[in-house]
Design an enzyme around this catalytic site. Sequence first.
Site, mmCIF file in Angstrom:
data_model
loop_
_atom_site.group_PDB
_atom_site.id
_atom_site.type_symbol
_atom_site.label_atom_id
_atom_site.label_comp_id
_atom_site.label_asym_id
_atom_site.label_seq_id
_atom_site.Cartn_x
_atom_site.Cartn_y
_atom_site.Cartn_z
ATOM 1 N N ALA A 1 0.818 -1.218 0.000
ATOM 2 C CA ALA A 1 0.000 0.000 0.000
ATOM 3 C C ALA A 1 0.851 1.268 0.000
ATOM 4 O O ALA A 1 0.465 2.294 -0.555
ATOM 5 C CB ALA A 1 -0.924 -0.006 1.210
ATOM 6 N N GLU B 1 3.425 1.923 -1.619
ATOM 7 C CA GLU B 1 3.890 2.260 -2.973
ATOM 8 C C GLU B 1 2.745 2.739 -3.867
ATOM 9 O O GLU B 1 2.995 3.203 -4.996
ATOM 10 C CB GLU B 1 4.565 1.047 -3.621
ATOM 11 C CG GLU B 1 5.954 0.733 -3.088
ATOM 12 C CD GLU B 1 5.978 0.171 -1.681
ATOM 13 O OE1 GLU B 1 5.058 -0.613 -1.337
ATOM 14 O OE2 GLU B 1 6.895 0.515 -0.902
ATOM 15 N N ALA C 1 -4.912 -3.734 0.631
ATOM 16 C CA ALA C 1 -5.476 -4.117 1.931
ATOM 17 C C ALA C 1 -4.399 -3.981 2.994
ATOM 18 O O ALA C 1 -3.356 -4.646 2.901
ATOM 19 C CB ALA C 1 -5.988 -5.552 1.888
ATOM 20 N N ILE D 1 -3.749 -4.525 6.931
ATOM 21 C CA ILE D 1 -4.349 -5.218 8.086
ATOM 22 C C ILE D 1 -3.458 -4.996 9.300
ATOM 23 O O ILE D 1 -2.235 -5.225 9.237
ATOM 24 C CB ILE D 1 -4.525 -6.722 7.781
ATOM 25 C CG1 ILE D 1 -5.425 -6.898 6.545
ATOM 26 C CG2 ILE D 1 -5.130 -7.446 8.989
ATOM 27 C CD1 ILE D 1 -5.538 -8.314 6.029
ATOM 28 N N HIS E 1 3.096 0.019 12.655
ATOM 29 C CA HIS E 1 3.365 0.070 11.211
ATOM 30 C C HIS E 1 2.089 0.364 10.403
ATOM 31 O O HIS E 1 2.104 1.175 9.469
ATOM 32 C CB HIS E 1 3.949 -1.286 10.787
ATOM 33 C CG HIS E 1 4.443 -1.337 9.379
ATOM 34 N ND1 HIS E 1 5.579 -0.694 8.951
ATOM 35 C CD2 HIS E 1 3.952 -1.975 8.277
ATOM 36 C CE1 HIS E 1 5.772 -0.929 7.668
ATOM 37 N NE2 HIS E 1 4.794 -1.698 7.233
HETATM 38 N N1 INI Z 1 1.375 -3.266 2.903
HETATM 39 C C1 INI Z 1 0.094 -3.551 2.620
HETATM 40 O O1 INI Z 1 -0.366 -3.336 1.476
HETATM 41 N N2 INI Z 1 -0.714 -4.078 3.586
HETATM 42 C C2 INI Z 1 -0.266 -4.330 4.844
HETATM 43 O O2 INI Z 1 -1.051 -4.825 5.669
HETATM 44 C C3 INI Z 1 1.072 -4.021 5.153
HETATM 45 N N3 INI Z 1 1.581 -4.290 6.466
HETATM 46 O O3 INI Z 1 0.803 -4.593 7.374
HETATM 47 O O4 INI Z 1 2.772 -4.218 6.722
HETATM 48 C C4 INI Z 1 1.908 -3.478 4.143
HETATM 49 N N4 INI Z 1 3.184 -3.194 4.393
HETATM 50 C C5 INI Z 1 4.166 -3.011 3.345
HETATM 51 C C6 INI Z 1 4.262 -1.578 2.869
HETATM 52 O O5 INI Z 1 3.095 -1.185 2.173
HETATM 53 C C7 INI Z 1 5.458 -1.386 1.914
HETATM 54 O O6 INI Z 1 5.284 -2.182 0.772
HETATM 55 C C8 INI Z 1 6.787 -1.747 2.577
HETATM 56 O O7 INI Z 1 6.958 -1.039 3.781
HETATM 57 C C9 INI Z 1 7.962 -1.445 1.640
HETATM 58 O O8 INI Z 1 7.996 -0.073 1.273
#
Ligand code: INI
Length: 156
Positions: free
Chosen positions: A59, A61, A83, A85, A91
């Site tokens: 999310a 990105e 999504a 969660i 985080h």
């Molecule tokens: N990204 C999501 O799309 N959903 C999640 O629930 C989530 N959690 O919980 O960590 C999540 N994390 C990754 C984040 O969006 C980045 O892709 C990552 O931090 C790398 O930049």
Amino acid sequence: MSTVTTIAGQLDAKGLKVAIVAARFNNFIVDHLISGAIDYLERHGLDATGITLVRVPGAFELPLVCHKLAASGQYNGILVLGAVIRGATPHFDYVCAEASKGIAQCMLQTGVSVGFGLLTCDTIEQAIERAGSKGGNKGIEAAAAMLETIRVLEQL
Ligand code: INI
């Protein structure tokens, strides 16, 4: 009411070019949002060749890629699907805040209709409910909102 000028969008997707940006994180949920959205758009007249699907890691990105697609001038609308969660750490809050803020900024900066189909759920059960079960399918709702807004903007 007869003297009121009303501008409203028809839910007609014929001839449009739409990009769907979808996170791969939690893909077991996001894939249902994607298939619901594509089914909705096709049932409202959009040819499959008018849909471009772009996958991103998560999310966080979504705003960057949404902005690049919207600024390209090649799409009538962008549909953002993902999504988030909640886990054991804060985080979740950072990802949700930056994703939603960035997506809203993209819409305002480019003037392109963006459908906001990002689930932000406390539990996996809440996400499942909103991805094609008893809470409906938020991918469909976001696709409908994007389409209606495209057709409203055309008239302004
Ligand atoms: N990204 C999501 O799309 N959903 C999640 O629930 C989530 N959690 O919980 O960590 C999540 N994390 C990754 C984040 O969006 C980045 O892709 C990552 O931090 C790398 O930049």
